[in-house]
Write a protein that holds these residues in place. Structure first.
Motif, mmCIF file in Angstrom:
data_model
loop_
_atom_site.group_PDB
_atom_site.id
_atom_site.type_symbol
_atom_site.label_atom_id
_atom_site.label_comp_id
_atom_site.label_asym_id
_atom_site.label_seq_id
_atom_site.Cartn_x
_atom_site.Cartn_y
_atom_site.Cartn_z
ATOM 1 N N ASP A 83 0.819 -1.221 0.000
ATOM 2 C CA ASP A 83 0.000 0.000 0.000
ATOM 3 C C ASP A 83 0.853 1.271 0.000
ATOM 4 O O ASP A 83 0.324 2.370 -0.109
ATOM 5 C CB ASP A 83 -0.914 -0.004 1.239
ATOM 6 N N ARG A 84 2.168 1.118 0.136
ATOM 7 C CA ARG A 84 3.031 2.305 0.194
ATOM 8 C C ARG A 84 3.616 2.621 -1.180
ATOM 9 O O ARG A 84 3.734 1.720 -2.016
ATOM 10 C CB ARG A 84 4.198 2.073 1.155
ATOM 11 N N GLU A 85 4.046 3.858 -1.331
ATOM 12 C CA GLU A 85 4.752 4.196 -2.570
ATOM 13 C C GLU A 85 6.143 3.564 -2.518
ATOM 14 O O GLU A 85 6.857 3.711 -1.517
ATOM 15 C CB GLU A 85 4.891 5.711 -2.698
ATOM 16 N N ARG A 86 6.487 2.837 -3.549
ATOM 17 C CA ARG A 86 7.808 2.203 -3.594
ATOM 18 C C ARG A 86 8.534 2.682 -4.843
ATOM 19 O O ARG A 86 8.002 2.611 -5.948
ATOM 20 C CB ARG A 86 7.667 0.677 -3.571
ATOM 21 N N VAL A 87 9.716 3.183 -4.647
ATOM 22 C CA VAL A 87 10.475 3.754 -5.771
ATOM 23 C C VAL A 87 11.867 3.128 -5.809
ATOM 24 O O VAL A 87 12.336 2.588 -4.806
ATOM 25 C CB VAL A 87 10.607 5.300 -5.630
ATOM 26 N N PRO A 88 12.543 3.177 -6.967
ATOM 27 C CA PRO A 88 13.904 2.621 -7.041
ATOM 28 C C PRO A 88 14.800 3.245 -5.968
ATOM 29 O O PRO A 88 14.784 4.459 -5.760
ATOM 30 C CB PRO A 88 14.364 2.991 -8.454
ATOM 31 N N LEU A 89 15.531 2.382 -5.290
ATOM 32 C CA LEU A 89 16.368 2.808 -4.162
ATOM 33 C C LEU A 89 17.382 3.889 -4.566
ATOM 34 O O LEU A 89 18.110 3.724 -5.551
ATOM 35 C CB LEU A 89 17.118 1.576 -3.635
ATOM 36 N N GLY A 90 17.392 4.948 -3.800
ATOM 37 C CA GLY A 90 18.439 5.957 -3.937
ATOM 38 C C GLY A 90 19.429 5.760 -2.808
ATOM 39 O O GLY A 90 19.063 5.865 -1.642
ATOM 40 N N SER A 91 20.642 5.395 -3.124
ATOM 41 C CA SER A 91 21.622 5.104 -2.070
ATOM 42 C C SER A 91 23.026 5.239 -2.657
ATOM 43 O O SER A 91 23.191 5.386 -3.871
ATOM 44 C CB SER A 91 21.434 3.668 -1.563
ATOM 45 N N ASN A 92 24.008 5.117 -1.766
ATOM 46 C CA ASN A 92 25.394 5.203 -2.243
ATOM 47 C C ASN A 92 25.742 4.049 -3.186
ATOM 48 O O ASN A 92 26.387 4.255 -4.213
ATOM 49 C CB ASN A 92 26.351 5.210 -1.051
ATOM 50 N N ALA A 93 25.285 2.846 -2.823
ATOM 51 C CA ALA A 93 25.583 1.695 -3.687
ATOM 52 C C ALA A 93 24.875 1.855 -5.043
ATOM 53 O O ALA A 93 25.448 1.534 -6.088
ATOM 54 C CB ALA A 93 25.162 0.396 -3.012
#
Ligand code: SF4
Ligand SMILES: [Zn+2]
Length: 143
Positions: A35-45
């Motif tokens: 039910d949550r908005e899921r977006v491509p991970l923004g991270s250092n890796a």
């Protein structure tokens, strides 16, 4: 991002482990936070291209946990690295450790349908070995 993080992420094993934990995190997130908005991970890796074109989609909360896990993996002092669940050094904060445990419990058995069969099998084998060794250690100390 520190230079050391970027340096550690050049190691193929570190990159592979990072991809696995984030992939499992995405399975957990898709199943429990649909039910949550899921977006491509923004991270250092992610910025270093560790995930290639398969950047895991996560909600904001799970993304925080995975960013934390990326750092732990990059700075892990153990080599060879055991599975974190079986590590004596355990470097995770208690709440992060609890999240990992919950996440793995959900995502581990389901990972086989998502292209993580080999890590899943390795995990099961290592868990069995760890339980046996633990039992042997206990048997010795009981004497
Ligand atoms: S828990 Fe242990 S194996 Fe996992 S990252 Fe920390 S030191 Fe390494
Ligand atoms: Zn989530």
């Amino acid at each position: 991002m520190t230079e050391r993080f970027a340096e550690r992420m050049k190691d193929a094993k570190v990159r592979a482990d990072t991809r696995i934990v984030a992939g499992l995190g995405a399975i957990y997130c898709a199943g429990t936070h649909a039910d949550r908005e899921r977006v491509p991970l923004g991270s250092n890796a992610a910025a270093l291209g560790v995930y290639g074109r398969r950047v895991p989609k996560l909600c904001a909360e799970c993304a925080e946990h995975i960013r934390y896990a990326e750092k732990r993996r990059a700075y892990c002092p153990r080599d060879p690295k055991p599975f974190c669940a079986h590590c004596d050094t355990h470097c995770y904060k208690a709440d992060e450790s609890e999240w990992q445990r919950q996440m793995m419990r959900y995502a581990g058995p389901r990972s086989i349908w998502h292209g993580y069969a080999i890590p899943g099998i390795r995990h099961a084998l290592e868990a069995r070995k760890w339980r046996r060794e633990g039992r042997t250690r206990r048997d010795h100390t009981d004497r």
